[in-house]
Design an enzyme around this catalytic site. Structure first.
Site, PDB file in Angstrom:
ATOM      1  N   GLY A 113       0.827  -1.199   0.000  1.00  0.00           N
ATOM      2  CA  GLY A 113       0.000   0.000   0.000  1.00  0.00           C
ATOM      3  C   GLY A 113       0.862   1.250   0.000  1.00  0.00           C
ATOM      4  O   GLY A 113       2.097   1.185   0.094  1.00  0.00           O
ATOM      5  N   ASP A 114       0.200   2.388  -0.173  1.00  0.00           N
ATOM      6  CA  ASP A 114       0.882   3.688  -0.163  1.00  0.00           C
ATOM      7  C   ASP A 114       1.955   3.786  -1.241  1.00  0.00           C
ATOM      8  O   ASP A 114       2.978   4.456  -1.055  1.00  0.00           O
ATOM      9  CB  ASP A 114       1.493   3.980   1.224  1.00  0.00           C
ATOM     10  CG  ASP A 114       0.452   3.850   2.321  1.00  0.00           C
ATOM     11  OD1 ASP A 114      -0.649   4.373   2.125  1.00  0.00           O
ATOM     12  OD2 ASP A 114       0.734   3.200   3.341  1.00  0.00           O
ATOM     13  N   LYS A 162      -0.705   5.064  -5.750  1.00  0.00           N
ATOM     14  CA  LYS A 162      -1.680   4.629  -6.757  1.00  0.00           C
ATOM     15  C   LYS A 162      -2.554   5.781  -7.234  1.00  0.00           C
ATOM     16  O   LYS A 162      -2.769   5.943  -8.429  1.00  0.00           O
ATOM     17  CB  LYS A 162      -2.600   3.533  -6.181  1.00  0.00           C
ATOM     18  CG  LYS A 162      -1.919   2.206  -5.947  1.00  0.00           C
ATOM     19  CD  LYS A 162      -2.863   1.206  -5.336  1.00  0.00           C
ATOM     20  CE  LYS A 162      -3.271   1.543  -3.922  1.00  0.00           C
ATOM     21  NZ  LYS A 162      -2.226   1.534  -2.910  1.00  0.00           N
ATOM     22  N   ASN A 212     -10.419   2.572   5.034  1.00  0.00           N
ATOM     23  CA  ASN A 212      -9.035   2.334   5.476  1.00  0.00           C
ATOM     24  C   ASN A 212      -8.043   2.951   4.486  1.00  0.00           C
ATOM     25  O   ASN A 212      -6.906   3.233   4.828  1.00  0.00           O
ATOM     26  CB  ASN A 212      -8.739   0.830   5.645  1.00  0.00           C
ATOM     27  CG  ASN A 212      -9.165  -0.022   4.464  1.00  0.00           C
ATOM     28  OD1 ASN A 212      -9.847   0.449   3.562  1.00  0.00           O
ATOM     29  ND2 ASN A 212      -8.779  -1.278   4.477  1.00  0.00           N
ATOM     30  N   ALA A 213      -8.491   3.129   3.251  1.00  0.00           N
ATOM     31  CA  ALA A 213      -7.614   3.663   2.200  1.00  0.00           C
ATOM     32  C   ALA A 213      -7.409   5.167   2.383  1.00  0.00           C
ATOM     33  O   ALA A 213      -8.280   5.860   2.901  1.00  0.00           O
ATOM     34  CB  ALA A 213      -8.228   3.386   0.837  1.00  0.00           C
ATOM     35  N   GLY A 214      -6.265   5.641   1.946  1.00  0.00           N
ATOM     36  CA  GLY A 214      -6.008   7.078   1.940  1.00  0.00           C
ATOM     37  C   GLY A 214      -5.324   7.406   0.631  1.00  0.00           C
ATOM     38  O   GLY A 214      -4.140   7.152   0.472  1.00  0.00           O
ATOM     39  N   HIS A 215      -6.090   7.894  -0.342  1.00  0.00           N
ATOM     40  CA  HIS A 215      -5.558   8.125  -1.686  1.00  0.00           C
ATOM     41  C   HIS A 215      -5.307   9.613  -1.896  1.00  0.00           C
ATOM     42  O   HIS A 215      -6.238  10.409  -1.901  1.00  0.00           O
ATOM     43  CB  HIS A 215      -6.530   7.562  -2.733  1.00  0.00           C
ATOM     44  CG  HIS A 215      -6.565   6.057  -2.728  1.00  0.00           C
ATOM     45  ND1 HIS A 215      -7.461   5.315  -3.441  1.00  0.00           N
ATOM     46  CD2 HIS A 215      -5.769   5.167  -2.083  1.00  0.00           C
ATOM     47  CE1 HIS A 215      -7.222   4.028  -3.234  1.00  0.00           C
ATOM     48  NE2 HIS A 215      -6.198   3.917  -2.413  1.00  0.00           N
ATOM     49  N   GLN A 227      -4.919  -0.356  -1.040  1.00  0.00           N
ATOM     50  CA  GLN A 227      -3.870  -1.174  -0.389  1.00  0.00           C
ATOM     51  C   GLN A 227      -2.945  -1.790  -1.461  1.00  0.00           C
ATOM     52  O   GLN A 227      -2.841  -1.222  -2.538  1.00  0.00           O
ATOM     53  CB  GLN A 227      -4.473  -2.244   0.530  1.00  0.00           C
ATOM     54  CG  GLN A 227      -5.205  -1.666   1.743  1.00  0.00           C
ATOM     55  CD  GLN A 227      -6.665  -1.339   1.507  1.00  0.00           C
ATOM     56  OE1 GLN A 227      -7.387  -2.097   0.908  1.00  0.00           O
ATOM     57  NE2 GLN A 227      -7.115  -0.206   1.994  1.00  0.00           N
ATOM     58  N   THR A 267      -4.337   7.436   8.919  1.00  0.00           N
ATOM     59  CA  THR A 267      -4.160   7.404  10.376  1.00  0.00           C
ATOM     60  C   THR A 267      -3.029   8.309  10.865  1.00  0.00           C
ATOM     61  O   THR A 267      -2.875   8.497  12.067  1.00  0.00           O
ATOM     62  CB  THR A 267      -3.826   5.962  10.824  1.00  0.00           C
ATOM     63  OG1 THR A 267      -2.642   5.548  10.124  1.00  0.00           O
ATOM     64  CG2 THR A 267      -4.950   5.000  10.515  1.00  0.00           C
ATOM     65  N   ARG A 280      -0.057   7.544  10.971  1.00  0.00           N
ATOM     66  CA  ARG A 280       1.014   6.734  11.583  1.00  0.00           C
ATOM     67  C   ARG A 280       2.296   6.804  10.760  1.00  0.00           C
ATOM     68  O   ARG A 280       2.230   6.828   9.522  1.00  0.00           O
ATOM     69  CB  ARG A 280       0.589   5.263  11.653  1.00  0.00           C
ATOM     70  CG  ARG A 280      -0.475   4.983  12.669  1.00  0.00           C
ATOM     71  CD  ARG A 280      -0.851   3.515  12.678  1.00  0.00           C
ATOM     72  NE  ARG A 280      -1.528   3.100  11.462  1.00  0.00           N
ATOM     73  CZ  ARG A 280      -1.856   1.840  11.169  1.00  0.00           C
ATOM     74  NH1 ARG A 280      -1.544   0.871  11.994  1.00  0.00           N
ATOM     75  NH2 ARG A 280      -2.486   1.549  10.054  1.00  0.00           N
ATOM     76  N   LYS A 337       7.782   8.066  -6.771  1.00  0.00           N
ATOM     77  CA  LYS A 337       8.618   8.666  -5.716  1.00  0.00           C
ATOM     78  C   LYS A 337      10.115   8.402  -5.908  1.00  0.00           C
ATOM     79  O   LYS A 337      10.862   8.331  -4.926  1.00  0.00           O
ATOM     80  CB  LYS A 337       8.138   8.203  -4.328  1.00  0.00           C
ATOM     81  CG  LYS A 337       6.737   8.714  -4.011  1.00  0.00           C
ATOM     82  CD  LYS A 337       6.308   8.509  -2.574  1.00  0.00           C
ATOM     83  CE  LYS A 337       6.743   9.614  -1.639  1.00  0.00           C
ATOM     84  NZ  LYS A 337       6.022   9.579  -0.340  1.00  0.00           N
ATOM     85  N   GLY A 378       7.484  13.443  -8.493  1.00  0.00           N
ATOM     86  CA  GLY A 378       6.968  14.430  -7.543  1.00  0.00           C
ATOM     87  C   GLY A 378       5.478  14.236  -7.378  1.00  0.00           C
ATOM     88  O   GLY A 378       4.875  13.423  -8.085  1.00  0.00           O
TER      89      GLY A 378
END
Ligand code: IMP
Length: 423
Positions: A12-13, A16, A38-41, A224, A301, A303, A331, A414
């Protein structure tokens, strides 16, 4: 007349959403097929940052229709908050969001149990996002879930919810010592939510297939990554859905023959949030350094993410399981700070060289075989063409292509739409 899919190849992360955004300018339908809030896009457009959890990131294209497929678990509270947040930013989602009538509903008690179980698990915790995802999918599989279609009929909803609460309240009380959920306020909240979304609810499998047959285009947006897939990830340290290509078909109901392109997203290094094995992880100061360079903190989250070197065995596994037709490498600019860059090219256990990423979840005592490549030590965020990348950077990309066996077709240097190089 086709569908394409974007999946994560790591934990994940991977970036995407940024690549989905880049590939979606001409797409008619953008579809989430699994996972939930739960996803953070994260997408950055014209310097503005948008973080999506449930709503497909395609909402930023004014002509795209965003579909929440049957495989998603929909949290009414999170969904409503996200809709309101979009309106505050002058993006009107009404008329542009379609929800499957077969989506399962994340109830407040799912969140409560997730949080309670995590807090009580001590060293055995999974490190979930505490969004109730696994508990909701568990109830789906146990056939005691509630679906969006159930919310549209008051009588049916009351009957179904009463039955569900009878079971879940026993669990809340006896297993967890938690207070029982009350039928009436929950019923009221769910009926109200049903009324709010009634106009968006459809048989989305039928809807998407009909549109594909008319020549429209579909982008399936994975959440994910392969390492978190319930079957192919590092079980039990996984999420509770199939994040991979099979999940995209089951979670959207599109005819698999429409799927023509599967883009795997790989970060130029690896990160993982939550517990679980991570063979190429950098510990201590080295890990902190990479985390800081890549600003690796969870979009959902907050984290801190664990960070480490690119793991070829993991991406090869993802290539197999997903049938990747190409990779988008993200990245890579973050690695500009290094004199030399390591790549994990294989695994050993004792004297035995493993021939693949283990699918039994046992990555204990794995020793990673590394190759060290020269860094380029120059900023590359401004580069627009592959030919203009420093030669060491181009070599790093080509070496990853060779090692993974998958053509790299996009490189991201970027966060913005403009920081993307086609190959
Ligand atoms: P859950 O999906 O909340 O049950 O969490 C299970 C595992 O998946 C944990 O390790 C989470 O950190 C991880 N996870 C869930 N969603 C994401 C995500 O969007 N990005 C990265 N990790 C995630």
């Amino acid at each position: 007349m086709s569908a394409q899919l974007v999946v994560g190849t790591q934990w994940g992360d991977e970036g995407k959403a940024k690549v989905i955004d880049y590939l979606s300018a001409e797409i008619d339908f953008i579809v989430r097929y699994q996972g939930g809030a739960n996803a953070g896009h994260t997408v950055v457009v014209d310097g503005e940052t948008y973080i999506f959890h449930l709503i497909p990131s395609g909402i930023l294209y004014p002509n795209a229709i965003c579909v929440i497929g049957n495989g998603v678990v929909l949290d009414p509270v999170a969904f409503t908050e996200e809709m309101e947040a979009l309106r505050k930013r002058k993006i009107e989602p009404a008329g542009r969001i379609v929800i499957s009538d077969a989506c399962h509903i994340v109830l407040p008690l799912h969140r409560l149990i997730d949080e309670h179980r995590e807090n009580a698990a001590g060293t055995k915790k999974i490190g979930t996002t505490k969004r109730g995802i696994g508990i909701c999918y568990g109830d789906k599989t146990m056939r005691i879930g509630l679906r969006v279609g159930d919310l549209l009929n008051a009588e049916r909803l009351k009957e179904r919810l009463s039955h569900i609460l009878e079971i879940k309240n026993r669990e809340l009380r006896h297993l967890y010592g938690l207070p029982e959920a009350q039928l009436e306020p929950l019923l009221e909240m769910l009926l109200q939510f049903g009324q709010n979304v009634r106009g968006m609810v459809k048989n989305t499998s039928l809807y998407l297939n009909e549109n594909l047959a008319k020549g429209k285009t579909v982008m399936l947006e994975g959440a994910q990554g392969t390492g978190l897939d319930i079957d192919f990830g590092t079980y039990p340290y996984v999420t509770s859905s199939n994040t991979t290509t099979g999940g995209a078909i089951a979670g959207s109901g599109i005819d698999f023959r429409y799927l023509k392109r599967v883009t795997g997203i790989s970060k130029a290094y690896v990160s993982r949030v939550g517990e679980g094995p991570f063979p190429t992880e950098l510990h201590g100061e080295a890990g902190d350094h990479l985390r800081k360079l890549g600003n690796e903190f969870g979009a959902t989250t907050g984290r801190p993410r664990r960070c480490g070197w690119f793991d070829v065995e993991l991406v090869r596994h993802a290539a197999r399981v997903n049938g990747l037709t190409e990779i988008a490498l993200t990245k890579i600019d973050v690695l500009s700070a290094y004199d030399t860059i390591k790549v994990g090219i294989g695994y050993k256990r004792g004297s035995e060289t493993l021939n693949a990423f283990p699918t039994d979840g046992n990555l204990d005592n794995i020793e990673v075989i590394y190759e060290e490549l020269p860094g380029w030590k120059k900023p590359i965020g401004h580069v627009l063409k592959f030919a203009d990348l420093p030669k060491e950077c181009a070599s790093y990309i080509k070496r990853l292509e060779e090692l993974t066996g998958v053509p790299i077709k996009v490189v991201s240097v970027g966060p913005g739409r403009e920081h993307t190089i086609p190959l």
